[in-house]
Design a protein around this motif. Structure first.
Motif, PDB file in Angstrom:
ATOM      1  N   GLN A  88       1.068  -1.082   0.304  1.00  0.00           N
ATOM      2  CA  GLN A  88      -0.016  -0.246   0.443  1.00  0.00           C
ATOM      3  C   GLN A  88       1.153   1.046   0.219  1.00  0.00           C
ATOM      4  OE1 GLN A  88      -3.452   0.380  -0.462  1.00  0.00           O
ATOM      5  NE2 GLN A  88      -2.507   2.421  -0.680  1.00  0.00           N
ATOM      6  N   GLN A  89       2.022   0.782   0.843  1.00  0.00           N
ATOM      7  CA  GLN A  89       2.690   2.504   0.917  1.00  0.00           C
ATOM      8  C   GLN A  89       3.747   2.615  -0.364  1.00  0.00           C
ATOM      9  OE1 GLN A  89       1.619   2.908   4.456  1.00  0.00           O
ATOM     10  NE2 GLN A  89       3.066   4.311   3.471  1.00  0.00           N
ATOM     11  N   ARG A  90       4.214   1.512  -1.357  1.00  0.00           N
ATOM     12  CA  ARG A  90       4.351   1.593  -2.705  1.00  0.00           C
ATOM     13  C   ARG A  90       3.536   2.595  -2.903  1.00  0.00           C
ATOM     14  NH1 ARG A  90       6.869  -3.847  -3.472  1.00  0.00           N
ATOM     15  NH2 ARG A  90       9.065  -3.853  -1.938  1.00  0.00           N
ATOM     16  N   LEU A  91       2.037   2.067  -3.259  1.00  0.00           N
ATOM     17  CA  LEU A  91       0.846   3.001  -4.461  1.00  0.00           C
ATOM     18  C   LEU A  91       0.683   3.882  -3.565  1.00  0.00           C
ATOM     19  CD1 LEU A  91      -1.477   0.122  -4.327  1.00  0.00           C
ATOM     20  CD2 LEU A  91      -0.258   1.494  -5.830  1.00  0.00           C
ATOM     21  N   ASP A  92       0.676   4.370  -2.679  1.00  0.00           N
ATOM     22  CA  ASP A  92       0.856   5.825  -2.132  1.00  0.00           C
ATOM     23  C   ASP A  92       2.188   6.945  -2.157  1.00  0.00           C
ATOM     24  OD1 ASP A  92      -1.271   5.317  -0.726  1.00  0.00           O
ATOM     25  OD2 ASP A  92      -0.963   5.045   1.194  1.00  0.00           O
ATOM     26  N   PHE A  93       3.129   6.551  -2.402  1.00  0.00           N
ATOM     27  CA  PHE A  93       4.441   7.014  -1.986  1.00  0.00           C
ATOM     28  C   PHE A  93       4.589   7.039  -3.941  1.00  0.00           C
ATOM     29  CE2 PHE A  93       5.151   6.438   2.501  1.00  0.00           C
ATOM     30  CZ  PHE A  93       4.963   7.391   2.625  1.00  0.00           C
ATOM     31  N   ALA A  94       3.915   6.384  -4.562  1.00  0.00           N
ATOM     32  CA  ALA A  94       4.500   6.213  -6.539  1.00  0.00           C
ATOM     33  C   ALA A  94       4.936   7.554  -7.175  1.00  0.00           C
ATOM     34  CB  ALA A  94       3.378   5.674  -7.259  1.00  0.00           C
ATOM     35  N   GLN A  95       4.175   8.209  -6.145  1.00  0.00           N
ATOM     36  CA  GLN A  95       4.447   9.851  -7.489  1.00  0.00           C
ATOM     37  C   GLN A  95       5.391  10.576  -6.785  1.00  0.00           C
ATOM     38  OE1 GLN A  95       2.079  10.126  -9.785  1.00  0.00           O
ATOM     39  NE2 GLN A  95       1.886   7.798  -9.765  1.00  0.00           N
ATOM     40  N   PHE A  96       5.893  10.499  -5.407  1.00  0.00           N
ATOM     41  CA  PHE A  96       7.011  11.026  -4.611  1.00  0.00           C
ATOM     42  C   PHE A  96       8.775  10.434  -5.689  1.00  0.00           C
ATOM     43  CE2 PHE A  96       3.461  11.316  -1.984  1.00  0.00           C
ATOM     44  CZ  PHE A  96       3.679  12.247  -1.917  1.00  0.00           C
ATOM     45  N   ASP A  97       9.928  11.793  -5.555  1.00  0.00           N
ATOM     46  CA  ASP A  97      10.855  11.359  -6.166  1.00  0.00           C
ATOM     47  C   ASP A  97      11.690  10.756  -5.299  1.00  0.00           C
ATOM     48  OD1 ASP A  97       9.959  12.979  -8.607  1.00  0.00           O
ATOM     49  OD2 ASP A  97       9.824  14.023  -7.932  1.00  0.00           O
ATOM     50  N   TYR A  98      11.414  11.687  -3.784  1.00  0.00           N
ATOM     51  CA  TYR A  98      12.228  10.791  -3.248  1.00  0.00           C
ATOM     52  C   TYR A  98      11.572  10.323  -1.446  1.00  0.00           C
ATOM     53  CZ  TYR A  98      17.562  10.140  -1.289  1.00  0.00           C
ATOM     54  OH  TYR A  98      18.197   9.428  -0.844  1.00  0.00           O
ATOM     55  N   VAL A  99      11.415   9.714  -0.544  1.00  0.00           N
ATOM     56  CA  VAL A  99      10.917   9.833   0.917  1.00  0.00           C
ATOM     57  C   VAL A  99      11.597   9.597   1.293  1.00  0.00           C
ATOM     58  CG1 VAL A  99       9.436   8.058   2.176  1.00  0.00           C
ATOM     59  CG2 VAL A  99       8.367   8.485  -0.719  1.00  0.00           C
ATOM     60  N   PHE A 100      11.962   9.963   2.441  1.00  0.00           N
ATOM     61  CA  PHE A 100      12.852  10.341   3.838  1.00  0.00           C
ATOM     62  C   PHE A 100      12.462   9.480   4.718  1.00  0.00           C
ATOM     63  CE2 PHE A 100      13.583  14.481   1.706  1.00  0.00           C
ATOM     64  CZ  PHE A 100      15.265  14.559   1.761  1.00  0.00           C
ATOM     65  N   ILE A 101      12.458   8.783   5.405  1.00  0.00           N
ATOM     66  CA  ILE A 101      11.863   7.737   6.354  1.00  0.00           C
ATOM     67  C   ILE A 101      12.596   7.999   7.950  1.00  0.00           C
ATOM     68  CG2 ILE A 101      11.641   5.552   7.123  1.00  0.00           C
ATOM     69  CD1 ILE A 101      11.734   4.285   3.716  1.00  0.00           C
ATOM     70  N   ASN A 102      11.697   7.867   8.968  1.00  0.00           N
ATOM     71  CA  ASN A 102      12.698   7.798   9.987  1.00  0.00           C
ATOM     72  C   ASN A 102      13.163   6.987  10.478  1.00  0.00           C
ATOM     73  OD1 ASN A 102      12.674   8.171  13.354  1.00  0.00           O
ATOM     74  ND2 ASN A 102      11.250   9.556  13.115  1.00  0.00           N
ATOM     75  N   GLY A 103      14.336   6.464  10.135  1.00  0.00           N
ATOM     76  CA  GLY A 103      14.567   4.737  10.491  1.00  0.00           C
ATOM     77  C   GLY A 103      14.750   4.573  11.951  1.00  0.00           C
ATOM     78  N   ASN A 104      14.448   5.269  12.941  1.00  0.00           N
ATOM     79  CA  ASN A 104      14.199   4.667  14.199  1.00  0.00           C
ATOM     80  C   ASN A 104      12.985   4.023  14.391  1.00  0.00           C
ATOM     81  OD1 ASN A 104      16.783   6.451  15.313  1.00  0.00           O
ATOM     82  ND2 ASN A 104      15.923   8.258  15.648  1.00  0.00           N
ATOM     83  N   HIS A 105      12.403   4.437  13.249  1.00  0.00           N
ATOM     84  CA  HIS A 105      10.803   2.975  13.604  1.00  0.00           C
ATOM     85  C   HIS A 105      11.190   2.134  12.511  1.00  0.00           C
ATOM     86  CE1 HIS A 105      10.405   5.346  16.629  1.00  0.00           C
ATOM     87  NE2 HIS A 105       9.969   7.269  16.212  1.00  0.00           N
ATOM     88  N   TYR A 106      11.204   2.827  10.937  1.00  0.00           N
ATOM     89  CA  TYR A 106      11.167   1.791  10.226  1.00  0.00           C
ATOM     90  C   TYR A 106      12.452   1.290   9.062  1.00  0.00           C
ATOM     91  CZ  TYR A 106       6.215   3.396  10.563  1.00  0.00           C
ATOM     92  OH  TYR A 106       5.310   3.578  11.731  1.00  0.00           O
ATOM     93  N   GLN A 107      12.867   0.758   8.829  1.00  0.00           N
ATOM     94  CA  GLN A 107      14.459   0.712   7.765  1.00  0.00           C
ATOM     95  C   GLN A 107      13.789   0.762   6.308  1.00  0.00           C
ATOM     96  OE1 GLN A 107      15.273  -3.807   8.212  1.00  0.00           O
ATOM     97  NE2 GLN A 107      16.811  -3.709   6.945  1.00  0.00           N
ATOM     98  N   GLY A 108      15.113   0.755   6.002  1.00  0.00           N
ATOM     99  CA  GLY A 108      14.514   2.210   4.665  1.00  0.00           C
ATOM    100  C   GLY A 108      16.572   1.135   4.165  1.00  0.00           C
ATOM    101  N   ALA A 109      16.043   0.916   2.472  1.00  0.00           N
ATOM    102  CA  ALA A 109      16.552   0.226   1.656  1.00  0.00           C
ATOM    103  C   ALA A 109      18.070   0.834   1.620  1.00  0.00           C
ATOM    104  CB  ALA A 109      16.013   0.705   0.380  1.00  0.00           C
ATOM    105  N   LYS A 110      18.050   2.213   1.652  1.00  0.00           N
ATOM    106  CA  LYS A 110      18.930   2.590   2.197  1.00  0.00           C
ATOM    107  C   LYS A 110      19.319   3.479   3.003  1.00  0.00           C
ATOM    108  CE  LYS A 110      18.359   5.310  -2.241  1.00  0.00           C
ATOM    109  NZ  LYS A 110      17.331   3.960  -2.748  1.00  0.00           N
ATOM    110  N   GLN A 111      20.229   4.671   3.448  1.00  0.00           N
ATOM    111  CA  GLN A 111      20.922   4.983   5.103  1.00  0.00           C
ATOM    112  C   GLN A 111      21.521   6.421   4.559  1.00  0.00           C
ATOM    113  OE1 GLN A 111      22.407   1.682   4.751  1.00  0.00           O
ATOM    114  NE2 GLN A 111      19.638   0.761   4.571  1.00  0.00           N
TER     115      GLN A 111
END
Length: 384
Positions: A88-111
């Protein structure tokens, strides 16, 4: 024995964990992360950016009613119930060029790792998540690398390092990361039309000493675009030599994309191209616009805006954009499918109601030729 496949092996968009392009920031408290994200975002306002975080509110009652509150200037506040779901998040974020993630709570593919002495235990806890660190940010210039970091990742000291106040440099680095993932462009010449009014296949009409489909393909290829013909699946499957939009040679067959979305006209051709390669942008060009020349193609390429859904041509005196002289970005694909789910198969309708970069040119360049009379007149003008 042939192995049974339960599902069709479709080409997928190259997503990270939650978005097409994301980065998790971790290693310090959430306020520092949020502040850095907002400062960087101010300097990258030409992109569509998002921030994926967690609420720290306690004892929140589950919403019985989902609320969507729109501000007249375009802001939207959503209050709803739901769990984090990467699909669902990939659908919600499909239109964004870049998504910042709070890595304290969610794991991102890059850091991005922020070195903060007060959060050493937190970094140790997430040590295995630091497999693609892009660069380091130090909360204080004198902060040393933790021993367990160096032991786990011996090359970590060779990573580019900034201090937390070097926001311009950090923003510039992230800008480069966004640019690296801008989709390449491929060309798509639409030759599968029925040409009812013309009475013959418009892609085979001869304005310049060869079939117009070849002229259109060369226009795109001369601008370094790998280019394909969009053809009706029926024509491709039958191999009927009487149908002029079927290309006969094996080499040219490999340059065809048959419609996998049947009976949807150009809309189906565009979606079929994205189904073949959802990680490229597609420069779509019709064959009934013979006045389109190299200058028009280069103008569209020059003004391409990958942050938009598409970059489209519009005649200066026309009300709407021309959907068949348009660069469709990968983010257009899910939107096209959403329109299809609502019962619409008009690419222009999608463009009119989406965030599109518009390139205005003289109306004559995008004249459609649909009848034998228009063909004879256009040929005379072009021969001049």
């Amino acid at each position: 024995m042939k192995k049974h496949k339960k599902h069709t092996n479709l080409e997928r968009r190259a997503n990270d964990n939650f978005a097409p392009n994301e980065i998790a920031i971790l290693g310090t408290n959430c306020n520092n992360i949020s502040e850095l994200v907002h400062k960087v975002s101010e300097r990258l306002s030409n992109y569509k950016l998002a921030y994926f975080d967690v609420s720290h509110a306690k004892n929140v009652a589950k919403n019985k009613l989902s609320e969507y509150v729109f501000h007249h200037e375009g802001n939207l506040q959503i209050t709803t119930s739901g769990n984090v779901n990467k699909y669902q998040q990939r659908l919600d974020f499909a239109q964004f060029d870049y998504v910042f993630i709070n890595g304290n709570h969610y794991q991102g593919a890059k850091q991005i790792l922020i070195l903060d002495e007060a959060k050493e235990a937190s970094v140790l806890k997430r040590l295995d998540q630091l497999d693609r660190i892009q660069f380091i940010v130090k909360l204080k210039n004198e902060t040393e690398f933790f021993d367990f970091l160096v032991e786990k990742y011996p090359n970590i000291k060779n990573k580019i390092c900034y201090t937390i106040d070097e926001v311009d440099q950090i923003a510039n680095h992230i800008n480069n990361l966004i640019q690296e993932k801008i989709a390449p462009i491929k060309g798509l010449v639409l030759v599968g039309g029925k040409s009812t009014r013309m009475g013959q296949d418009k892609s085979e009409l001869d304005y310049f000493g060869k079939p117009q489909k070849e002229v259109a393909k060369e226009l795109l290829e001369n601008n370094n675009l790998e280019t394909f013909y969009s053809v009706r699946a029926f024509d491709c499957a039958q191999g009927d030599n009487k149908k002029s939009n079927v290309i006969s040679s094996a080499v040219e067959k490999s340059q065809e994309i048959p419609d996998t979305f049947y009976n949807l006209g150009p809309f189906g051709g565009i979606c079929s191209a994205f189904q073949k390669d959802p990680n490229s942008a597609w420069f779509v060009l019709a064959t009934d616009v013979p006045f389109v020349n190299d200058k028009v193609i280069q103008s569209l390429l020059k003004h391409r805006n990958p942050s938009k859904v598409a970059t489209a041509i519009k005649g200066k005196n026309k009300e709407f954009v021309e959907p068949l002289i348009t660069i469709y970005e990968p983010k257009a694909y899910p939107i096209l499918l959403q329109y299809l789910a609502q019962g619409y198969s008009c690419p222009r309708k999608m463009l009119i109601n989406s965030d599109v970069e518009i390139v205005e040119i003289d109306d004559n360049f995008i004249r459609n030729v649909n009848t034998p009379e228009e063909f004879e007149l256009a040929k005379k003008e072009l021969n001049k």
